[in-house]
Design a protein around this motif. Structure first.
Motif, PDB file in Angstrom:
ATOM      1  N   ALA A 267      47.553  24.678  30.758  1.00 40.07           N
ATOM      2  CA  ALA A 267      46.176  24.818  30.292  1.00 40.07           C
ATOM      3  C   ALA A 267      45.321  25.476  31.384  1.00 40.07           C
ATOM      4  CB  ALA A 267      45.605  23.453  29.920  1.00 40.07           C
ATOM      5  N   ALA A 268      45.510  25.029  32.632  1.00 39.65           N
ATOM      6  CA  ALA A 268      44.768  25.616  33.747  1.00 39.65           C
ATOM      7  C   ALA A 268      45.192  27.058  33.983  1.00 39.65           C
ATOM      8  CB  ALA A 268      44.990  24.790  35.015  1.00 39.65           C
ATOM      9  N   ARG A 269      46.480  27.309  33.888  1.00 38.65           N
ATOM     10  CA  ARG A 269      46.979  28.667  34.083  1.00 38.65           C
ATOM     11  C   ARG A 269      46.462  29.613  33.015  1.00 38.65           C
ATOM     12  NH1 ARG A 269      53.383  27.474  35.590  1.00 38.65           N
ATOM     13  NH2 ARG A 269      53.014  26.491  37.620  1.00 38.65           N
ATOM     14  N   ALA A 270      46.354  29.127  31.779  1.00 42.58           N
ATOM     15  CA  ALA A 270      45.872  29.964  30.679  1.00 42.58           C
ATOM     16  C   ALA A 270      44.391  30.290  30.845  1.00 42.58           C
ATOM     17  CB  ALA A 270      46.112  29.268  29.343  1.00 42.58           C
ATOM     18  N   GLN A 271      43.612  29.345  31.377  1.00 46.44           N
ATOM     19  CA  GLN A 271      42.188  29.600  31.585  1.00 46.44           C
ATOM     20  C   GLN A 271      41.951  30.657  32.657  1.00 46.44           C
ATOM     21  OE1 GLN A 271      40.784  25.383  32.165  1.00 46.44           O
ATOM     22  NE2 GLN A 271      39.154  26.077  30.799  1.00 46.44           N
ATOM     23  N   ALA A 272      42.826  30.708  33.652  1.00 42.04           N
ATOM     24  CA  ALA A 272      42.635  31.620  34.771  1.00 42.04           C
ATOM     25  C   ALA A 272      43.283  32.978  34.557  1.00 42.04           C
ATOM     26  CB  ALA A 272      43.187  30.990  36.051  1.00 42.04           C
ATOM     27  N   ASN A 273      44.147  33.092  33.542  1.00 38.46           N
ATOM     28  CA  ASN A 273      44.910  34.331  33.344  1.00 38.46           C
ATOM     29  C   ASN A 273      44.831  34.771  31.886  1.00 38.46           C
ATOM     30  OD1 ASN A 273      46.555  34.742  36.050  1.00 38.46           O
ATOM     31  ND2 ASN A 273      46.597  32.553  35.583  1.00 38.46           N
ATOM     32  N   PRO A 274      43.839  35.587  31.536  1.00 40.64           N
ATOM     33  CA  PRO A 274      43.671  35.996  30.143  1.00 40.64           C
ATOM     34  C   PRO A 274      44.833  36.815  29.600  1.00 40.64           C
ATOM     35  CG  PRO A 274      42.219  37.252  31.598  1.00 40.64           C
ATOM     36  CD  PRO A 274      42.782  36.125  32.406  1.00 40.64           C
ATOM     37  N   ALA A 275      45.624  37.445  30.465  1.00 41.48           N
ATOM     38  CA  ALA A 275      46.750  38.259  30.000  1.00 41.48           C
ATOM     39  C   ALA A 275      48.038  37.454  29.852  1.00 41.48           C
ATOM     40  CB  ALA A 275      46.990  39.424  30.966  1.00 41.48           C
ATOM     41  N   LEU A 276      47.980  36.145  30.083  1.00 42.05           N
ATOM     42  CA  LEU A 276      49.171  35.314  29.993  1.00 42.05           C
ATOM     43  C   LEU A 276      49.767  35.333  28.581  1.00 42.05           C
ATOM     44  CD1 LEU A 276      51.068  33.221  31.311  1.00 42.05           C
ATOM     45  CD2 LEU A 276      49.445  31.456  30.587  1.00 42.05           C
TER      46      LEU A 276
ATOM     47  N   PRO B 177      41.185  41.620  24.017  1.00 39.02           N
ATOM     48  CA  PRO B 177      39.840  41.101  23.698  1.00 39.02           C
ATOM     49  C   PRO B 177      38.992  40.801  24.923  1.00 39.02           C
ATOM     50  CG  PRO B 177      41.466  40.125  22.240  1.00 39.02           C
ATOM     51  CD  PRO B 177      42.238  40.919  23.254  1.00 39.02           C
ATOM     52  N   TRP B 178      39.587  40.217  25.973  1.00 40.31           N
ATOM     53  CA  TRP B 178      38.803  39.893  27.162  1.00 40.31           C
ATOM     54  C   TRP B 178      38.344  41.159  27.885  1.00 40.31           C
ATOM     55  CZ3 TRP B 178      40.115  40.894  32.340  1.00 40.31           C
ATOM     56  CH2 TRP B 178      41.408  41.382  32.552  1.00 40.31           C
ATOM     57  N   GLN B 179      39.164  42.213  27.856  1.00 41.86           N
ATOM     58  CA  GLN B 179      38.747  43.484  28.446  1.00 41.86           C
ATOM     59  C   GLN B 179      37.600  44.094  27.641  1.00 41.86           C
ATOM     60  OE1 GLN B 179      42.682  45.239  28.203  1.00 41.86           O
ATOM     61  NE2 GLN B 179      42.914  45.169  30.436  1.00 41.86           N
ATOM     62  N   CYS B 180      37.688  43.974  26.314  1.00 45.05           N
ATOM     63  CA  CYS B 180      36.606  44.466  25.450  1.00 45.05           C
ATOM     64  C   CYS B 180      35.306  43.724  25.739  1.00 45.05           C
ATOM     65  CB  CYS B 180      36.987  44.305  23.980  1.00 45.05           C
ATOM     66  SG  CYS B 180      38.334  45.382  23.437  1.00 45.05           S
ATOM     67  N   LEU B 181      35.409  42.418  25.987  1.00 42.83           N
ATOM     68  CA  LEU B 181      34.223  41.634  26.311  1.00 42.83           C
ATOM     69  C   LEU B 181      33.547  42.163  27.569  1.00 42.83           C
ATOM     70  CD1 LEU B 181      32.316  39.199  26.007  1.00 42.83           C
ATOM     71  CD2 LEU B 181      34.018  37.830  27.249  1.00 42.83           C
TER      72      LEU B 181
END
Length: 502
Positions: free
Chosen positions: A259-268, A39-43
């Motif tokens: 939470a911080a790691r998830a915000q910075a890494n969309p592929a996590l 989804p983030w790549q599509c965005l």
């Protein structure tokens, strides 16, 4: 349960658009080539290919995302669509009756040769996975020269090359991808920036990279970030995956926070980036936590993080006078960053008490530290009309010099300061700013530029000038103010002052 990567970026600015049809088609084409985008790549594809009134809406697109998340998927979708756009019926080419069979040329560049080679091989594999697309290719150039070209029957081309100070010259691409933008010299950017000039409103520059280190040549990338974060440009898009508070020097981010790691890494959480992988990186980074914050959490050092500020904030505060005014003839100076992402017009003049005053020029609450260069000629004409004897001074050989033809055509008076005088101007500014020898009105843009400014000592013999590449932010306000103060020294303080600025 550990969180998955956030698909929406913490910072997102995009221009106005009325259609994402091309983007949807590009995403479908990638699926037909065997690659389903996140989804983030599509965005990012939507942001890049969105159109307004039939033209690409964003002339510049920047995206900051940590390593190994898959930004290549976004770039590959753009590259494949750009190559086959006319063939697939894109709005900008396939349905334009004035440009039947229009040829398209896209350029993909990277800092390192191996990166551009790998990009070529990935795109080649995608195209060869679709028989219909592969049948349109008449040329696969996979030589070992560092420059690869894929060409179609209709003449559309996609080229891959490693950047240098001369690469890009001789090309005229409509779209340029700047991968590994954290390492991007001014000369290399200049070689490619003007290559797209003939492409009109549909030209597009795409920048992506990670947070740079002190060793990187990052002035261009920093300028793109500054414009993107401010979100004021009508044609610049910016997406940034970073933790909440990462732009606030007072906010301390816990690098172990998921939470911080998830915000910075969309592929996590996907196969691409496992939680165990990040845990292992953290364990190995105990001797280089700064590197982990930069590479994995995309935390860009803030101004207050820097230990080598040239002029102490307390000294600068001592020069503050919110009611300070210029009396007598002011000096106006234009400075443009090498990336052309920012420009500033500063003014210097003497006060009633004979002290020099510096500030960024402004009108109706809008200060003349703005994104891009399109506004400069109109603003210079306004200043010339309101200030008798007006002259806009620039430094010879600086980023402002390419604007001379436009300024002179508009009949704006232009003056010059020699580049060789800049170290002396910097020394004068430093001396006066640290001894209460000048006054300013506390403009945040000028103060922030001063906080982020660093020295460039390459002139030798102890001389220095403001170093754009080493600075932590755009410094055009400070550079312009410094040169304005220097230019002012040639004008004696008036015997009978009369206020006619501000």
């Amino acid at each position: 349960m550990l969180p998955s990567g956030r698909q929406k970026p913490r910072v997102l600015h995009r221009p106005e658009f009325d259609s994402e049809d091309d983007a949807r088609d590009a995403i479908d084409v990638m699926a037909m080539c065997g690659q389903t985008l996140d989804p983030w790549q599509c965005l990012l594809v939507c942001i890049t290919l969105a159109t307004l009134n039939g033209n690409v809406s964003a002339s510049s697109v920047g995206a900051l995302v940590a390593r190994q998340n898959g930004k290549g998927g976004w770039l590959e979708a753009i590259a494949v669509w750009s190559l086959f756009e006319a063939h697939l019926g894109g709005r900008q080419f396939g349905t334009d009756p004035k440009r039947p069979g229009a040829k398209n040329f896209t350029l993909w560049t990277a800092h390192e040769l191996k990166t551009s080679d790998e990009a070529y091989l990935r795109v080649k594999t995608l195209i060869q996975a679709n028989d219909d697309l592969a049948a349109e290719v008449v040329r696969w150039d996979g030589g070992l020269t560092g420059q690869h070209v894929i060409e179609l029957r209709d003449g559309s081309r996609l080229a891959f090359l490693a950047r240098s100070k001369s690469s890009g010259r001789g090309f005229s691409p409509r779209r340029v991808i700047f991968d590994e933008a954290q390492e991007f010299s001014t000369l290399a950017h200049r070689a490619m920036l003007y290559a797209t000039a003939a492409q009109g409103v549909n030209r597009q520059l795409i920048y992506t990279g990670t947070v740079p280190s002190e060793e990187n040549n990052s002035e261009i990338w920093t300028g793109i970030r500054d414009v993107g974060r401010k979100g004021e440009s009508k044609r610049a898009a910016w997406a940034e995956w970073s933790p909440t508070g990462s732009g606030d020097p007072k906010h301390k981010i816990d690098p172990t926070s998921w939470a911080a790691r998830a915000q910075a890494n969309p592929a996590l959480g996907a196969i691409r980036l496992l939680h165990e992988t990040i845990d292992a990186e953290w364990e190995a980074a105990q001797s280089d936590i700064e590197g982990f914050l930069r590479e994995r959490l995309s935390i860009w050092p803030t101004l207050e993080d820097a230990p080598d500020t040239v002029i102490d904030s307390a000294k600068w505060a001592d020069c503050l006078d919110p009611k300070s005014k210029v009396t007598g003839p002011p000096k106006f100076v234009l400075d443009v960053s090498p990336s052309r992402a920012w420009a500033s017009i500063a003014v210097a003049g003497f006060r009633d008490d004979g002290l020099p005053h510096v500030e960024i020029a402004s009108r109706a609450g809008v200060i003349d530290h703005r994104a891009g260069v399109e506004w400069i000629v109109e603003r210079a004409l306004e200043l010339q009309e309101s200030h008798p004897g007006f002259e806009l001074t620039i430094v010879s050989g600086s980023g402002a010099e390419p604007l001379i033809p436009s300024l002179t055509t508009a009949k704006v008076a232009v003056g010059f300061v020699k580049s060789a005088d800049v170290p002396a101007a910097c020394g004068m500014f430093f001396d006066l700013a640290t001894t209460k020898g000048l006054r300013h009105i506390g403009q945040s843009d000028l103060t922030d530029a001063l906080k982020g400014a660093r020295k460039n000592t390459e002139d030798g013999e102890g001389a220095w000038r403001w170093g754009r590449r080493k600075s932590a932010s755009d410094i055009t306000p400070l550079y312009a103010a410094t040169v304005a103060l220097w230019a002012l020294t040639a004008v004696p303080a008036p015997a009978e002052p009369s206020v006619y600025f501000l």
